[in-house]
Scaffold this motif. Structure first.
Motif, PDB file in Angstrom:
ATOM      1  N   MET A   1       0.852  -1.191   0.000  1.00 39.16           N
ATOM      2  CA  MET A   1       0.000   0.000   0.000  1.00 39.16           C
ATOM      3  C   MET A   1       0.891   1.245   0.000  1.00 39.16           C
ATOM      4  N   PRO A   2       0.405   2.369  -0.550  1.00 36.58           N
ATOM      5  CA  PRO A   2       1.252   3.554  -0.685  1.00 36.58           C
ATOM      6  C   PRO A   2       1.478   4.262   0.640  1.00 36.58           C
ATOM      7  N   GLU A   3       2.669   4.091   1.196  1.00 34.90           N
ATOM      8  CA  GLU A   3       3.049   4.860   2.383  1.00 34.90           C
ATOM      9  C   GLU A   3       3.782   6.102   1.914  1.00 34.90           C
TER      10      GLU A   3
ATOM     11  N   ASP B   1      -9.518  -1.823  -1.767  1.00 35.25           N
ATOM     12  CA  ASP B   1      -8.613  -2.896  -1.350  1.00 35.25           C
ATOM     13  C   ASP B   1      -7.439  -2.333  -0.549  1.00 35.25           C
ATOM     14  N   GLU B   2      -6.899  -1.198  -0.991  1.00 38.88           N
ATOM     15  CA  GLU B   2      -5.796  -0.582  -0.245  1.00 38.88           C
ATOM     16  C   GLU B   2      -6.257  -0.111   1.126  1.00 38.88           C
ATOM     17  N   LEU B   3      -7.472   0.420   1.195  1.00 40.40           N
ATOM     18  CA  LEU B   3      -7.997   0.896   2.472  1.00 40.40           C
ATOM     19  C   LEU B   3      -8.200  -0.259   3.444  1.00 40.40           C
ATOM     20  N   VAL B   4      -8.785  -1.344   2.956  1.00 43.82           N
ATOM     21  CA  VAL B   4      -9.001  -2.522   3.806  1.00 43.82           C
ATOM     22  C   VAL B   4      -7.665  -3.083   4.291  1.00 43.82           C
ATOM     23  N   ALA B   5      -6.683  -3.180   3.393  1.00 40.82           N
ATOM     24  CA  ALA B   5      -5.376  -3.725   3.763  1.00 40.82           C
ATOM     25  C   ALA B   5      -4.686  -2.841   4.797  1.00 40.82           C
ATOM     26  N   ALA B   6      -4.776  -1.526   4.612  1.00 45.78           N
ATOM     27  CA  ALA B   6      -4.139  -0.603   5.551  1.00 45.78           C
ATOM     28  C   ALA B   6      -4.758  -0.699   6.928  1.00 45.78           C
ATOM     29  N   LEU B   7      -6.072  -0.805   6.983  1.00 47.19           N
ATOM     30  CA  LEU B   7      -6.757  -0.906   8.272  1.00 47.19           C
ATOM     31  C   LEU B   7      -6.407  -2.212   8.978  1.00 47.19           C
ATOM     32  N   ARG B   8      -6.442  -3.307   8.256  1.00 46.00           N
ATOM     33  CA  ARG B   8      -6.131  -4.601   8.874  1.00 46.00           C
ATOM     34  C   ARG B   8      -4.705  -4.625   9.398  1.00 46.00           C
ATOM     35  N   GLU B   9      -3.784  -4.006   8.666  1.00 40.25           N
ATOM     36  CA  GLU B   9      -2.390  -3.963   9.126  1.00 40.25           C
ATOM     37  C   GLU B   9      -2.264  -3.117  10.382  1.00 40.25           C
ATOM     38  N   ALA B  10      -2.938  -1.964  10.406  1.00 42.32           N
ATOM     39  CA  ALA B  10      -2.864  -1.092  11.584  1.00 42.32           C
ATOM     40  C   ALA B  10      -3.467  -1.780  12.799  1.00 42.32           C
TER      41      ALA B  10
ATOM     42  N   GLU C   1     -21.270   0.175   3.352  1.00 41.60           N
ATOM     43  CA  GLU C   1     -20.326  -0.938   3.356  1.00 41.60           C
ATOM     44  C   GLU C   1     -19.228  -0.546   4.321  1.00 41.60           C
ATOM     45  N   LEU C   2     -18.951  -1.416   5.280  1.00 35.43           N
ATOM     46  CA  LEU C   2     -17.942  -1.066   6.281  1.00 35.43           C
ATOM     47  C   LEU C   2     -17.070  -2.260   6.608  1.00 35.43           C
ATOM     48  N   ILE C   3     -15.949  -1.959   7.255  1.00 38.28           N
ATOM     49  CA  ILE C   3     -15.071  -2.998   7.771  1.00 38.28           C
ATOM     50  C   ILE C   3     -15.070  -2.876   9.283  1.00 38.28           C
ATOM     51  N   ASP C   4     -15.360  -3.970   9.939  1.00 36.62           N
ATOM     52  CA  ASP C   4     -15.514  -4.009  11.390  1.00 36.62           C
ATOM     53  C   ASP C   4     -14.154  -4.180  12.052  1.00 36.62           C
ATOM     54  N   GLU C   5     -13.846  -3.300  13.005  1.00 30.98           N
ATOM     55  CA  GLU C   5     -12.538  -3.354  13.653  1.00 30.98           C
ATOM     56  C   GLU C   5     -12.352  -4.637  14.460  1.00 30.98           C
ATOM     57  N   SER C   6     -13.415  -5.129  15.065  1.00 26.09           N
ATOM     58  CA  SER C   6     -13.274  -6.296  15.943  1.00 26.09           C
ATOM     59  C   SER C   6     -13.007  -7.582  15.175  1.00 26.09           C
ATOM     60  N   THR C   7     -13.476  -7.660  13.933  1.00 28.28           N
ATOM     61  CA  THR C   7     -13.321  -8.894  13.151  1.00 28.28           C
ATOM     62  C   THR C   7     -12.478  -8.714  11.900  1.00 28.28           C
ATOM     63  N   GLY C   8     -12.343  -7.489  11.418  1.00 26.14           N
ATOM     64  CA  GLY C   8     -11.654  -7.262  10.157  1.00 26.14           C
ATOM     65  C   GLY C   8     -12.465  -7.648   8.949  1.00 26.14           C
ATOM     66  N   GLU C   9     -13.747  -7.975   9.174  1.00 29.60           N
ATOM     67  CA  GLU C   9     -14.610  -8.415   8.073  1.00 29.60           C
ATOM     68  C   GLU C   9     -15.324  -7.230   7.426  1.00 29.60           C
ATOM     69  N   VAL C  10     -15.563  -7.361   6.125  1.00 24.56           N
ATOM     70  CA  VAL C  10     -16.302  -6.352   5.368  1.00 24.56           C
ATOM     71  C   VAL C  10     -17.754  -6.787   5.242  1.00 24.56           C
ATOM     72  N   ALA C  11     -18.686  -5.859   5.467  1.00 22.96           N
ATOM     73  CA  ALA C  11     -20.109  -6.202   5.408  1.00 22.96           C
ATOM     74  C   ALA C  11     -20.908  -4.990   4.958  1.00 22.96           C
ATOM     75  N   ARG C  12     -22.100  -5.272   4.418  1.00 20.94           N
ATOM     76  CA  ARG C  12     -23.051  -4.202   4.111  1.00 20.94           C
ATOM     77  C   ARG C  12     -24.049  -4.130   5.266  1.00 20.94           C
ATOM     78  N   VAL C  13     -24.242  -2.939   5.784  1.00 20.83           N
ATOM     79  CA  VAL C  13     -25.081  -2.745   6.966  1.00 20.83           C
ATOM     80  C   VAL C  13     -26.192  -1.764   6.625  1.00 20.83           C
ATOM     81  N   SER C  14     -27.424  -2.153   6.936  1.00 18.16           N
ATOM     82  CA  SER C  14     -28.573  -1.299   6.655  1.00 18.16           C
ATOM     83  C   SER C  14     -28.527  -0.029   7.497  1.00 18.16           C
ATOM     84  N   ALA C  15     -29.068   1.043   6.953  1.00 13.47           N
ATOM     85  CA  ALA C  15     -29.124   2.312   7.682  1.00 13.47           C
ATOM     86  C   ALA C  15     -29.860   2.156   9.006  1.00 13.47           C
ATOM     87  N   SER C  16     -30.847   1.279   9.040  1.00  8.36           N
ATOM     88  CA  SER C  16     -31.633   1.093  10.259  1.00  8.36           C
ATOM     89  C   SER C  16     -30.824   0.483  11.397  1.00  8.36           C
ATOM     90  N   ASP C  17     -29.661  -0.076  11.087  1.00 13.16           N
ATOM     91  CA  ASP C  17     -28.818  -0.691  12.115  1.00 13.16           C
ATOM     92  C   ASP C  17     -27.686   0.221  12.581  1.00 13.16           C
TER      93      ASP C  17
END
Length: 378
Positions: free
Chosen positions: A1-3, A31-40, A144-160
């Motif tokens: 990823m671009p540092e 993909d770069e954003l997900v990789a950077a977050l998981r590494e951090a 669409e978000l990536i959860d810090e606790s699991t590192g998983e990507v998911a689509r989450v409804s506005a109601s949640d």
């Protein structure tokens, strides 16, 4: 990823404060954003995500961690739930106002009153941004978000997402952590296909702000132009030549208080009930009626109170600042704490604490900061 080579965060935030991070990463793709977050997250070191830098107050000391700058952009058009609607999936790093301008150009209604709000699309649902009667919650379908606790990507409804007044389960409120620590990757909104012609405006708050009669018809372009002009008069449209715009936007939230507390404030203080006043209905079976009606239940409605009015009437006028300080209230709008030129975070914080203390002394109410605070305390 671009540092990239770290630079002071004062160069990347609209309040113009902040030392350099130990590490700066720019993510141009999801993909770069997900990789950077998981590494951090795997490293376990301090981190935060930087979008437009407009709702952020960063301390003077170097940040001992990783800053991930979101540089993703793009708009994907999808079918709406009805023939007269359209869905737009927007990348998190897309500039919010550029997105609004595009919806206006395409004749899609629902976010035009939020023209001129600085920042990125991914930050908008976090605090349920809004202006002049429009809020993200009215048009948001999912994120669409990536959860810090699991590192998983998911689509989450506005109601949640627990969207409320300038809040969600994703927001990092001052002094607390988010209910759901996660980072938004994309946002999907559903807007109305209304075209570019003039039409009546349904929202009473928007009509009032723009001086429109109920029968008056205007175009989306007209609304955008007039909202931008209104915000500019308040110093709320970024301008490199105007120190009144060198801010984090509204530094303090309009206070949400109980109806009982609101009644203790002066009548002149602007107040907006957060829900309708409903007459309670009591149903008593005829066979059980003894001729005595029970007392009606006590309503505990919440009321929104103008923070700007509280500040001004606590004796702090527009443009207030301490002698020799480079931080001051905007000369156009008391809710904005501004950097008048190379102010330190310490100077901004000193002014913020003084505003809080004056309002608390006069009205018994502690104003809460709206920006995310990093490496700094009030």
């Amino acid at each position: 990823m671009p540092e990239v080579a770290p630079v002071p965060l004062s160069q990347l935030t609209t309040l113009r404060t902040g030392g350099a991070p130990a590490r700066l990463v720019e993510a141009a793709t999801t993909d770069e954003l997900v990789a950077a977050l998981r590494e951090a997250w795997a490293d376990g070191e301090p981190w935060f995500v930087l979008g437009g830098g407009s709702n952020l107050f960063v301390g003077d000391e170097p940040f001992q961690g990783t800053v991930i700058r979101v540089r993703t952009f793009g708009i994907e058009e999808l079918p709406g739930s009805r023939p007269d609607t359209v869905r737009l999936r927007v990348q998190a790093g897309h500039d919010w106002d550029a997105f609004v301008a595009e919806t206006v150009a395409r004749g899609y209604a629902g976010v035009e009153a939020m023209s001129g709000i600085p920042g990125t699309v991914g930050a908008a649902p976090v605090q349920n941004v809004g202006a002049y009667g429009q809020e993200i919650v009215q048009t948001l379908v999912e994120v669409e978000l990536i959860d810090e606790s699991t590192g998983e990507v998911a689509r989450v409804s506005a109601s949640d997402l627990g969207l409320g007044f300038r809040t969600s389960v994703l927001k990092h409120h001052y002094g607390s952590v988010p209910e759901r620590p996660a980072v938004i990757l994309s946002v999907t909104l559903e807007l109305e296909r209304v075209g570019t012609d003039e039409r009546p405006i349904a929202g009473e708050q928007l009509r009032g702000a723009l001086g429109l009669d109920a029968e008056q018809s205007v175009s989306l372009r007209w609304i955008r132009d007039h909202v931008l002009a209104t915000r500019a008069r308040k110093g709320m449209v970024l301008d490199a030549e105007d120190p009144d715009t060198w801010s984090a936007g509204s530094f303090f939230q309009n206070a949400i208080v109980s109806e009982a507390f609101a009644r203790t404030l002066p009548d002149a203080c602007p107040k907006w009930p957060m829900g309708p006043a409903l007459d309670p209905v009591t149903v008593i079976p005829l066979a059980a009626f003894d001729g005595i009606l029970p007392p009606p239940p006590v309503e505990n409605r919440q009321v929104k109170v103008s923070a700007a009015w509280l500040i001004e009437n606590a004796g702090l006028s527009r443009g207030f600042r301490f002698p020799r300080s480079r931080a001051g209230l905007s000369t156009k709008h008391t809710l904005a704490l501004t950097n008048r030129g190379e102010a330190t975070a310490a100077e901004i914080a000193q002014l913020a604490r003084f505003v809080q203390s004056r309002v608390a002394a006069e009205f018994g109410l502690v104003l809460q900061p709206e920006p995310v605070l990093v490496n700094v305390e009030l």
